[in-house]
Design a protein around this motif. Structure first.
Motif, PDB file in Angstrom:
ATOM      1  N   HIS A 153     -26.695 -35.081 -13.879  1.00 20.13           N
ATOM      2  CA  HIS A 153     -27.425 -34.934 -15.145  1.00 20.13           C
ATOM      3  C   HIS A 153     -27.658 -33.470 -15.480  1.00 20.13           C
ATOM      4  CE1 HIS A 153     -27.951 -39.158 -15.513  1.00 20.13           C
ATOM      5  NE2 HIS A 153     -28.887 -39.292 -14.592  1.00 20.13           N
ATOM      6  N   LEU A 154     -27.731 -32.636 -14.440  1.00 20.71           N
ATOM      7  CA  LEU A 154     -28.037 -31.225 -14.631  1.00 20.71           C
ATOM      8  C   LEU A 154     -26.795 -30.340 -14.585  1.00 20.71           C
ATOM      9  CD1 LEU A 154     -31.209 -31.010 -12.353  1.00 20.71           C
ATOM     10  CD2 LEU A 154     -31.112 -31.358 -14.827  1.00 20.71           C
ATOM     11  N   GLY A 155     -25.630 -30.942 -14.417  1.00 17.38           N
ATOM     12  CA  GLY A 155     -24.420 -30.156 -14.292  1.00 17.38           C
ATOM     13  C   GLY A 155     -24.323 -29.429 -12.970  1.00 17.38           C
ATOM     14  N   LEU A 156     -24.986 -29.969 -11.950  1.00 16.59           N
ATOM     15  CA  LEU A 156     -25.020 -29.325 -10.633  1.00 16.59           C
ATOM     16  C   LEU A 156     -24.257 -30.136  -9.592  1.00 16.59           C
ATOM     17  CD1 LEU A 156     -28.743 -28.148 -10.562  1.00 16.59           C
ATOM     18  CD2 LEU A 156     -26.703 -26.777 -11.037  1.00 16.59           C
ATOM     19  N   ALA A 157     -23.265 -30.873 -10.049  1.00 18.19           N
ATOM     20  CA  ALA A 157     -22.429 -31.637  -9.126  1.00 18.19           C
ATOM     21  C   ALA A 157     -20.995 -31.628  -9.629  1.00 18.19           C
ATOM     22  CB  ALA A 157     -22.928 -33.068  -9.003  1.00 18.19           C
ATOM     23  N   TYR A 158     -20.077 -31.632  -8.682  1.00 13.95           N
ATOM     24  CA  TYR A 158     -18.651 -31.735  -9.008  1.00 13.95           C
ATOM     25  C   TYR A 158     -18.073 -32.822  -8.121  1.00 13.95           C
ATOM     26  CZ  TYR A 158     -13.722 -30.616  -9.607  1.00 13.95           C
ATOM     27  OH  TYR A 158     -12.382 -30.694  -9.885  1.00 13.95           O
ATOM     28  N   ARG A 159     -17.602 -33.881  -8.775  1.00  9.15           N
ATOM     29  CA  ARG A 159     -17.131 -35.046  -8.056  1.00  9.15           C
ATOM     30  C   ARG A 159     -18.240 -35.555  -7.135  1.00  9.15           C
ATOM     31  NH1 ARG A 159     -10.725 -33.589  -6.837  1.00  9.15           N
ATOM     32  NH2 ARG A 159     -10.132 -33.444  -9.058  1.00  9.15           N
ATOM     33  N   ARG A 160     -18.053 -35.497  -5.824  1.00 11.04           N
ATOM     34  CA  ARG A 160     -19.069 -36.000  -4.906  1.00 11.04           C
ATOM     35  C   ARG A 160     -19.782 -34.887  -4.148  1.00 11.04           C
ATOM     36  NH1 ARG A 160     -16.553 -41.535  -2.192  1.00 11.04           N
ATOM     37  NH2 ARG A 160     -16.104 -42.587  -4.174  1.00 11.04           N
ATOM     38  N   ALA A 161     -19.799 -33.700  -4.729  1.00 14.31           N
ATOM     39  CA  ALA A 161     -20.412 -32.563  -4.046  1.00 14.31           C
ATOM     40  C   ALA A 161     -21.453 -31.892  -4.941  1.00 14.31           C
ATOM     41  CB  ALA A 161     -19.350 -31.543  -3.652  1.00 14.31           C
ATOM     42  N   LEU A 162     -22.588 -31.513  -4.344  1.00 10.68           N
ATOM     43  CA  LEU A 162     -23.585 -30.720  -5.042  1.00 10.68           C
ATOM     44  C   LEU A 162     -23.078 -29.293  -5.153  1.00 10.68           C
ATOM     45  CD1 LEU A 162     -26.875 -31.886  -3.261  1.00 10.68           C
ATOM     46  CD2 LEU A 162     -26.036 -32.610  -5.493  1.00 10.68           C
ATOM     47  N   ILE A 163     -23.325 -28.662  -6.298  1.00  6.87           N
ATOM     48  CA  ILE A 163     -22.904 -27.278  -6.471  1.00  6.87           C
ATOM     49  C   ILE A 163     -24.094 -26.377  -6.783  1.00  6.87           C
ATOM     50  CG2 ILE A 163     -20.531 -27.803  -7.127  1.00  6.87           C
ATOM     51  CD1 ILE A 163     -21.338 -27.482 -10.042  1.00  6.87           C
ATOM     52  N   ALA A 164     -25.306 -26.867  -6.544  1.00  5.84           N
ATOM     53  CA  ALA A 164     -26.489 -26.022  -6.699  1.00  5.84           C
ATOM     54  C   ALA A 164     -26.433 -24.918  -5.651  1.00  5.84           C
ATOM     55  CB  ALA A 164     -27.750 -26.862  -6.521  1.00  5.84           C
ATOM     56  N   ASP A 165     -26.728 -23.702  -6.068  1.00  5.78           N
ATOM     57  CA  ASP A 165     -26.604 -22.588  -5.125  1.00  5.78           C
ATOM     58  C   ASP A 165     -27.894 -21.805  -4.957  1.00  5.78           C
ATOM     59  OD1 ASP A 165     -24.700 -20.483  -7.472  1.00  5.78           O
ATOM     60  OD2 ASP A 165     -26.736 -21.307  -7.538  1.00  5.78           O
ATOM     61  N   SER A 166     -29.035 -22.437  -5.283  1.00  6.51           N
ATOM     62  CA  SER A 166     -30.321 -21.771  -5.070  1.00  6.51           C
ATOM     63  C   SER A 166     -31.384 -22.827  -4.799  1.00  6.51           C
ATOM     64  CB  SER A 166     -30.725 -20.937  -6.290  1.00  6.51           C
ATOM     65  OG  SER A 166     -31.076 -21.784  -7.373  1.00  6.51           O
ATOM     66  N   GLU A 167     -32.476 -22.390  -4.187  1.00  2.24           N
ATOM     67  CA  GLU A 167     -33.592 -23.299  -3.929  1.00  2.24           C
ATOM     68  C   GLU A 167     -34.173 -23.822  -5.231  1.00  2.24           C
ATOM     69  OE1 GLU A 167     -37.974 -23.307  -1.690  1.00  2.24           O
ATOM     70  OE2 GLU A 167     -36.736 -21.503  -1.705  1.00  2.24           O
ATOM     71  N   GLU A 168     -34.199 -22.975  -6.261  1.00  2.00           N
ATOM     72  CA  GLU A 168     -34.760 -23.378  -7.543  1.00  2.00           C
ATOM     73  C   GLU A 168     -33.941 -24.516  -8.168  1.00  2.00           C
ATOM     74  OE1 GLU A 168     -36.351 -20.087  -6.047  1.00  2.00           O
ATOM     75  OE2 GLU A 168     -34.251 -20.055  -6.662  1.00  2.00           O
ATOM     76  N   GLU A 169     -32.617 -24.414  -8.114  1.00  2.00           N
ATOM     77  CA  GLU A 169     -31.767 -25.470  -8.669  1.00  2.00           C
ATOM     78  C   GLU A 169     -31.913 -26.759  -7.866  1.00  2.00           C
ATOM     79  OE1 GLU A 169     -28.257 -22.675 -10.638  1.00  2.00           O
ATOM     80  OE2 GLU A 169     -27.833 -23.831  -8.829  1.00  2.00           O
ATOM     81  N   MET A 170     -31.990 -26.662  -6.549  1.00  2.00           N
ATOM     82  CA  MET A 170     -32.179 -27.855  -5.730  1.00  2.00           C
ATOM     83  C   MET A 170     -33.519 -28.518  -6.030  1.00  2.00           C
ATOM     84  SD  MET A 170     -29.540 -28.615  -3.987  1.00  2.00           S
ATOM     85  CE  MET A 170     -30.351 -29.909  -3.050  1.00  2.00           C
ATOM     86  N   THR A 171     -34.532 -27.722  -6.321  1.00  2.00           N
ATOM     87  CA  THR A 171     -35.848 -28.282  -6.613  1.00  2.00           C
ATOM     88  C   THR A 171     -35.834 -29.085  -7.903  1.00  2.00           C
ATOM     89  OG1 THR A 171     -36.904 -26.421  -5.467  1.00  2.00           O
ATOM     90  CG2 THR A 171     -38.302 -27.748  -6.872  1.00  2.00           C
ATOM     91  N   LEU A 172     -35.032 -28.674  -8.870  1.00  2.00           N
ATOM     92  CA  LEU A 172     -34.883 -29.461 -10.098  1.00  2.00           C
ATOM     93  C   LEU A 172     -34.296 -30.838  -9.776  1.00  2.00           C
ATOM     94  CD1 LEU A 172     -33.430 -26.799 -12.570  1.00  2.00           C
ATOM     95  CD2 LEU A 172     -35.805 -27.523 -12.330  1.00  2.00           C
TER      96      LEU A 172
END
Length: 221
Positions: A39-58
């Motif tokens: 929903h946040l555009g922080l995933a590609y296929r089956r992998a998370l692509i968040a690269d900071s603690e702040e993005e993971m917290t969202l």
């Protein structure tokens, strides 16, 4: 209560809040986190692509506090499975977290004793917020998106705080009121899709690159 007593109580409740949210998060399956990341555009296929603690917290925020229509939220499932003494700080904090409100908040002033006075921009009311990070770093007039809960006479944040400028707030409100067919701001605030839309807008605008998340974030056990 004196400022010292309020801050000690706040830190005690903050620790409990973080523990509850971490426990709720630990019960989530990886596909649920991946779904929220998409929903946040922080995933590609089956992998998370968040690269900071702040993005993971969202991602954590949405995974804990929202759910698809017809499905229960992670925080509610955790509460149902957790035995706590009625009236205890632990029980009261968990109930407060379950009833947290997401909105856009504007800092009106510093509270006379501790913390801040903030206004719910969408519901048009004020509340007393105790948050050491915001009190130390933010100035009156700042608008931010966050979930607030009320485990005591004061409110606390439940997770990430996303600062917003006036232009972005106006664009977000116009876009989301049209997209979600709401003409009432209170109904918009209560719509579980609104938080995801705010977070996605903040990510697209690059706001999270400049946010230093200093409150303890929920962690997977």
């Amino acid at each position: 209560m004196q400022q010292r007593d309020i801050l000690e109580h706040y830190r005690h409740l903050r620790e409990i809040s973080t523990r509850h949210q971490s426990a709720a998060l630990a019960r989530l399956a990886e596909p649920t986190l991946l779904e929220q990341a998409k929903h946040l555009g922080l995933a590609y296929r089956r992998a998370l692509i968040a690269d900071s603690e702040e993005e993971m917290t969202l991602i954590f925020d949405l995974a804990i506090h929202s759910a698809k229509p017809g499905r229960s939220r992670a925080i509610d499932r955790y509460a149902k499975a957790t035995a706590l003494s009625p009236g205890s700080d632990e029980a009261n904090a968990l109930d407060a977290i379950r009833h947290a409100q997401f909105s856009l908040w504007r800092i009106e002033s510093h509270h006379e004793t501790a913390g801040l006075v903030v206004k719910d921009v969408l519901r048009d009311n004020e509340t007393w917020l105790v948050d050491e990070s915001l009190t130390d770093s933010a100035e009156p007039g700042l608008t931010f998106a966050a979930r607030l809960c009320w485990p005591a006479a004061f409110a606390m944040t439940c997770g990430v705080v996303v600062p917003l400028d006036a232009e972005l707030v106006e664009d977000i409100l116009i876009d989301n009121m049209a997209l979600q067919h709401h003409t009432d701001l209170k109904r918009l605030a209560d719509d579980p899709r609104f938080a995801a839309a705010i977070y996605r807008s903040a990510l697209d605008a690059g706001i999270m690159e400049h946010v230093a998340f200093r409150e303890p974030a929920p962690a997977i056990a």
